[in-house]
Design an enzyme around this catalytic site. Structure first.
Site, PDB file in Angstrom:
ATOM      1  CD  GLU A   1      36.869  41.768  47.143  1.00  0.00           C
ATOM      2  OE1 GLU A   1      37.986  42.235  47.408  1.00  0.00           O
ATOM      3  OE2 GLU A   1      36.619  40.550  47.249  1.00  0.00           O
TER       4      GLU A   1
ATOM      5  CG  ASP B   1      39.104  38.276  40.498  1.00  0.00           C
ATOM      6  OD1 ASP B   1      38.244  37.963  41.323  1.00  0.00           O
ATOM      7  OD2 ASP B   1      40.322  38.367  40.787  1.00  0.00           O
TER       8      ASP B   1
HETATM    9  O1  FUB Z   1      41.590  38.072  42.930  1.00  0.00           O
HETATM   10  C1  FUB Z   1      42.063  38.825  44.015  1.00  0.00           C
HETATM   11  C2  FUB Z   1      40.934  39.546  44.681  1.00  0.00           C
HETATM   12  O2  FUB Z   1      39.973  38.612  45.134  1.00  0.00           O
HETATM   13  C3  FUB Z   1      40.154  40.456  43.771  1.00  0.00           C
HETATM   14  O3  FUB Z   1      40.809  41.635  43.471  1.00  0.00           O
HETATM   15  C4  FUB Z   1      38.922  40.587  44.557  1.00  0.00           C
HETATM   16  O4  FUB Z   1      37.852  41.164  43.896  1.00  0.00           O
HETATM   17  C5  FUB Z   1      38.672  39.145  44.958  1.00  0.00           C
HETATM   18  O5  FUB Z   1      38.031  38.424  43.953  1.00  0.00           O
END
Ligand code: FUB
Length: 351
Positions: free
Chosen positions: A243, A30
């Protein structure tokens, strides 16, 4: 896509990969990248093996702290500045320190991060430092009216800052449809999602208060429209927001980019205001190895770069990822050229 990639020849995949991991001594994911005062800073998640089995709520992502990384140039050495913030130093947070981001204002640095509070509800917190690399001191409470995950801070040309956030399934965005957390069927990642024919849920956006510590307004939806001006539908899994929102501005247009989650694309939409509406434009990056895909886009000395991650370093373990970077290019009409993370590799094996 499952969490199993035993059928993949990782040596071949790595030979085809357009970029190599930026960090190899710990697992990172991320990556939120910024260029502050002539230096590149990366604010990623710090992946660990917490011993939890893979599930669609993301219970296997048990991260507990953040490290900040810096580089003098895009090809330069990557420096790990150590632990910048630990969950034990955040009063309101209990676990799962997921994807963060940071920004600078008047010589201070603000780290925005999601974590589950002591009731198991994702909130977004902010921590402050005099240095871009921390250590950061967390505010005692989460940002008021904050919820869900994946904060991304954007500074507009007029000096206003906006926070984009939200994520489906384990990120809990669908549990806030009526303005309060809906705890029913907590074991189900898909409970409370809209029906396929209904408008999709999308990233939230709120202007930040002058002091950067709270929202200046109630968050609103950053709506993404299709080519006919209608909101993308919840069943449009290859295009709708899931997301990992990111905002950048290119030639006066606002680019909202994001992950489509269960279809594993990075996509983008453009608009004329930081609030949207945005019109869907296309994909940025094809699926990478590992379930998740998450990114940031950063301008460094007149070139644009896509920071992203895959799970190649752990040979396909979704919760043990590595951050990467590659150049991002635009066409004359402002569209982004699609990037293939492993040219010539059979993508079917990844999804
Ligand atoms: O790293 C945990 C979660 O996985 C993140 O918050 C999402 O965007 C995905 O990458």
């Amino acid at each position: 896509m499952a969490d199993e990639f035993d059928h993949i020849d990782f040596e071949e995949l790595n030979t085809r990969a357009i970029s190599q991991p930026l960090v190899t001594h710990i697992y990172t994911a991320d990556p939120s990248a910024h260029y502050f005062n002539g230096k590149i800073y990366i604010y990623p998640s710090h992946d660990i093996d917490g011993g939890e089995a893979f599930d669609d709520l993301g219970s296997h992502f048990k991260m507990r702290d953040y490290h900040v990384f810096s580089m003098d140039s895009i090809d330069g050495e990557v420096t790990d500045h150590g632990v910048a913030l630990d969950v034990d130093d955040v009063k309101w947070a209990a676990k799962q320190m997921w994807a963060p981001d940071a920004h600078e204002k008047d010589g201070k640095y603000y780290l925005y991060f999601p974590a589950k509070d002591h009731e198991g509800i994702f909130r977004i917190g902010v921590a402050v430092s005099d240095s871009p690399t921390g250590p950061f001191v967390a505010q005692p409470e989460a940002i008021k009216e904050s919820f869900s995950i994946d904060p991304a801070v954007f500074k507009d040309d007029d000096g206003s800052y906006y926070l984009y956030f939200g994520g489906l399934w384990g990120g809990q965005l669908q549990r806030w449809r009526n303005g309060a957390y809906n705890a029913e069927h907590e074991e189900s990642p898909t409970a409370h999602l809209p029906e396929g024919h209904e408008p999709a849920l999308t990233a939230m956006v709120a202007k930040l208060r002058e002091d950067m510590l709270e929202f200046d307004e109630a968050p609103s939806e950053a709506v993404i429209l299709d080519e006919n001006g209608k909101p993308l539908l919840a069943g449009d899994n290859e295009r709708r927001f899931f997301e990992g929102a990111w905002m950048h501005k290119y030639k006066g247009k606002y680019y909202l980019s994001y992950s489509t989650g269960d279809t594993h694309f990075l996509c983008y939409a453009t608009g004329d205001s930081p609030y949207g509406p945005f019109t869907y434009r296309g994909q940025i990056l094809g699926p990478v190895v590992g379930w998740t895909t998450h990114h940031s886009i950063c301008e460094i000395e007149d070139k644009w770069y896509l920071f992203y991650h895959d799970s190649i370093l752990s040979e396909g373990k979704t919760h043990l990822r590595c951050i990467k970077v590659t150049e991002l290019e635009y066409e004359k009409d402002g569209s982004i050229k699609i990037i293939d993370p492993y040219p010539g590799f059979d993508t079917e094996k990844l999804v």
